[in-house]
Design a protein around this motif. Structure first.
Motif, mmCIF file in Angstrom:
data_model
loop_
_atom_site.group_PDB
_atom_site.id
_atom_site.type_symbol
_atom_site.label_atom_id
_atom_site.label_comp_id
_atom_site.label_asym_id
_atom_site.label_seq_id
_atom_site.Cartn_x
_atom_site.Cartn_y
_atom_site.Cartn_z
ATOM 1 N N SER A 179 0.835 -1.193 0.000
ATOM 2 C CA SER A 179 0.000 0.000 0.000
ATOM 3 C C SER A 179 0.872 1.246 0.000
ATOM 4 O O SER A 179 1.721 1.431 0.881
ATOM 5 N N THR A 180 0.624 2.093 -0.974
ATOM 6 C CA THR A 180 1.415 3.325 -1.089
ATOM 7 C C THR A 180 1.256 4.206 0.139
ATOM 8 O O THR A 180 2.235 4.734 0.678
ATOM 9 N N SER A 181 0.022 4.367 0.586
ATOM 10 C CA SER A 181 -0.234 5.232 1.749
ATOM 11 C C SER A 181 0.430 4.675 3.014
ATOM 12 O O SER A 181 0.964 5.420 3.836
ATOM 13 N N THR A 182 0.395 3.344 3.175
ATOM 14 C CA THR A 182 0.995 2.726 4.354
ATOM 15 C C THR A 182 2.511 2.865 4.316
ATOM 16 O O THR A 182 3.156 3.188 5.332
ATOM 17 N N LEU A 183 3.088 2.632 3.144
ATOM 18 C CA LEU A 183 4.539 2.767 3.008
ATOM 19 C C LEU A 183 4.980 4.208 3.281
ATOM 20 O O LEU A 183 5.995 4.443 3.940
ATOM 21 N N TYR A 184 4.185 5.141 2.794
ATOM 22 C CA TYR A 184 4.516 6.549 3.036
ATOM 23 C C TYR A 184 4.438 6.864 4.540
ATOM 24 O O TYR A 184 5.267 7.597 5.079
ATOM 25 N N SER A 185 3.428 6.283 5.184
ATOM 26 C CA SER A 185 3.268 6.488 6.632
ATOM 27 C C SER A 185 4.465 5.928 7.391
ATOM 28 O O SER A 185 4.951 6.535 8.354
ATOM 29 N N TYR A 186 4.958 4.780 6.917
ATOM 30 C CA TYR A 186 6.137 4.192 7.553
ATOM 31 C C TYR A 186 7.351 5.115 7.390
ATOM 32 O O TYR A 186 8.158 5.277 8.316
#
Length: 277
Positions: A179-186
């Motif tokens: 997930s792009t959003s999850t990776l960005y959050s990480y």
């Protein structure tokens, strides 16, 4: 010889013998005088207990008994102690002036501590008369800076260790999502932990890897997105090793707990002997 002259001569002999034998002195006065007479002529630190014992015997005498005791030897030794203390304090002050606190490395901290310990050991074996001459304020400032450095190292180690641990856990989670959003959050989480670090080791490479990954996610850069997790993980690993290398001399090369305990004791000694406590 007339009878009168004989009697006078005989009386003088008897009186002299009485003085020499201590006749007329109480047992307590005799004990005090004997202890005083047994004292050496010159002062050395090794006779402190002997001086104290003889002085205590004298002090415990009644005022009448004190009149029968000659304590000049004690007075002379006390004067000698003061002279010795002045000379010794001069030597100690030279060492305090020459003491340089090196806080740039673990070896510097250790050598600084050993130099302080040497001075404090000498002070602890120095008569109290020297206290008025010893530069306790200057010594206290140097001990304080060394103690503060030890506390800072401990605090920084916990801060950097916790940050690296958190970043390692976060970067491991990246492999379980696409997930792009999850990776960005990480990435944001890792940047946040990175900002908490003390900066004793460079954070540039990891921040650069995070920035590139975030840009790849934002602009849908396939290559940057594909390589992002690996690059960030590698940078976190490198940073972790750098942190371990930096703190290793402080955690295994020297006993920081013992140093802190000793420095705390030294501070108490300095405050006590300088009359501040």
């Amino acid at each position: 010889m007339t009878k009168r002259k004989f009697i006078a001569l005989f009386s003088g002999v008897i009186m002299g013998a009485a003085i020499l034998s201590g006749c007329g002195m109480s047992d307590a006065a005799k004990s005090a005088q004997n202890a005083i007479n047994a004292l050496p002529d010159e002062y050395t630190p090794e006779i402190e207990e002997q001086i104290s014992s003889a002085n205590e015997l004298y002090d415990n005498l009644s005022e009448e008994d004190k009149k029968d005791v000659d304590k000049k030897r004690i007075d002379n030794l006390i004067d000698g102690r003061k002279k010795y203390s002045e000379e010794l304090s001069g030597s100690i002050n030279e060492k305090i002036d020459a003491l340089t606190i090196n806080l740039s490395s673990a070896d510097g901290l250790k050598s600084s501590y050993e130099a302080v310990r040497e001075i404090m050991t000498e002070i602890e074996n120095t008569p109290e008369e020297a206290d008025e001459f010893i530069q306790y304020e200057a010594l206290g400032e140097k001990v304080d800076s060394l103690f503060e450095k030890c506390n800072t190292i401990d605090k920084n180690l916990r801060t950097d260790g916790d940050a690296v641990t958190s970043m390692t856990e976060t970067v491991q989670l990246m492999q379980y999502t696409s997930s792009t959003s999850t990776l960005y959050s990480y990435c944001v989480d890792i940047s946040s932990e990175l900002s908490k670090m003390t900066g004793v080791v460079s954070k540039v490479d990891l921040q650069s890897a995070i920035d590139d990954f975030e840009d790849g996610l934002l602009y849908d850069d396939v290559v940057a997105t594909a390589m992002g997790p690996y690059n960030v993980f590698s940078a976190v690993l490198d940073l972790s090793e750098a942190v371990l290398d930096y703190y290793e001399p402080y955690t295994t090369g020297i006993d920081m707990d013992t140093i802190r305990e000793d420095l705390s004791t030294y501070t108490d000694t300095i405050l006590t002997r300088s009359g501040q406590k």
